[in-house]
Design an enzyme around this catalytic site. Structure first.
Site: not given
Ligand code: BV8
Length: 259
Positions: A75, A109, A124, A132, A152, A193, A236
């Site tokens: 990536r 990114d 994120h 580490c 590390c 998003t 966008a």
């Molecule tokens: C946490 C880094 C506490 C790594 C990423 C409620 C509250 C808290 C937590 C949760 C909750 N419910 C569920 C959870 C757990 C989880 C979660 O949310 N799961 C989801 C799947 C249900 N959340 C977590 O684990 C978070 N931690 O809350 O800690 C905790 C602790 C323990 C247990 C529970 C809670 C941590 C979340 C962070 C994860 N890390 N990234 C990496 O990148 O490798 S998230 C990852 O998804 C990326 O960062 C990305 O940015 C992010 C969101 O995705 P999008 O950016 O929206 O990308 P996606 O592909 O989905 O969509 C793209 C969009 O663009 C589309 O809509 C498309 O139509 C559009 N598009 C396309 N082309 C264009 C466009 N738009 C405009 N112009 C274009 N040209």
């Protein structure tokens, strides 16, 4: 209110001309036009068979650190070959035109900073930072080694990408700044998003509850779409330069000179 993406609603143009506090949440979609695959679109090549949500976890790293490290290296290379696009640059212009713009990104990114945005909250983490696994502190240099992942230099544990994985908590300071921006913003943009990942996906709802005008820019509908004030359905990289030109006319050239 679903709008013609090429025509920015007059009401929104007027509100932006007088706005003093704006918050912007971006996701992987704003980097799509830079050629960086979005987080959930099908991965390509040898990564096609992996689900990003399963790879972006501490469990996956513990199970197969080499695989996860190499996924991030792949990536990084994709992003190194990419350039910010007109959407990133339009947000830089917006930051110049409005007193306070808080740019909150879920992306790892680094393209907003490369475009010139100054106030960026990376919720994120960042693909190009390493930390580490055991001590959870950034590591900038480590001895050349054939080990993948490298070790590390302080404690010998595995190094890992400095990103927030699923199941890991976001940095409290970053989340606090983002939540404060959502509560105080007059206008809150949710751009590129899928509005699926929490707690970032809470931010537009926080802004709505505080009375902000919420604008979504996305070619596809999301769970947020029914709640927003303005829904601009398109890429966008096309909509943002158009918006900046319609609001601040003399900022022309974003969509031409930097494509
Ligand atoms: C946490 C880094 C506490 C790594 C990423 C409620 C509250 C808290 C937590 C949760 C909750 N419910 C569920 C959870 C757990 C989880 C979660 O949310 N799961 C989801 C799947 C249900 N959340 C977590 O684990 C978070 N931690 O809350 O800690 C905790 C602790 C323990 C247990 C529970 C809670 C941590 C979340 C962070 C994860 N890390 N990234 C990496 O990148 O490798 S998230 C990852 O998804 C990326 O960062 C990305 O940015 C992010 C969101 O995705 P999008 O950016 O929206 O990308 P996606 O592909 O989905 O969509 C793209 C969009 O663009 C589309 O809509 C498309 O139509 C559009 N598009 C396309 N082309 C264009 C466009 N738009 C405009 N112009 C274009 N040209």
């Amino acid at each position: 209110m679903v709008m013609n993406p090429l025509l920015i609603p007059t009401d929104l143009v007027t509100r932006l001309r007088t706005a003093r506090r704006v918050a912007v949440l971006t996701g992987a979609g704003i980097s799509a036009e830079s050629g960086v695959p979005t987080f959930r679109e099908a991965q390509t090549g040898l990564w096609a068979r992996y689900n990003p949500e399963e790879l972006a976890t501490p469990e996956a790293f513990r199970r197969n650190p080499r695989l996860v490290w190499e996924w991030y290296a792949w990536r990084q290379e994709r992003v190194r070959q990419a350039e910010p696009n007109a959407g990133h640059y339009a947000l830089v212009e917006m930051e110049r035109r409005i007193a306070e713009v808080a740019l909150i990104t879920q992306n790892v990114d680094g393209l907003h900073r490369r475009a010139g945005s100054q106030q960026v909250v990376e919720l994120h983490g960042n693909l190009f930072r390493v930390k580490c696994f055991a001590e959870d502190r950034p590591v900038e240099n480590w001895p050349e080694s054939a080990n993948i992942p490298p070790r590390c230099p302080h404690c010998g544990s595995l190094l890992r990408p400095d990103v927030v994985w699923f199941g890991e908590s976001l940095a409290a300071s970053a989340l606090r700044v983002a939540e404060q921006a959502a509560v105080t913003a007059e206008i809150f943009f949710s751009i590129g998003t899928s509005a699926l990942v929490y707690p970032a996906a809470n931010l537009p709802f926080t802004a709505l509850a505080a009375g902000a005008t919420v604008v979504e820019i996305n070619p596809q509908p999301t769970p947020l779409s029914p709640q927003v004030t303005f829904s601009l359905n398109g890429p966008a990289g096309v909509i943002l330069p158009r918006l900046v030109e319609q609001v601040w006319g003399d900022a022309v050239g974003i969509s031409e000179c930097r494509l």
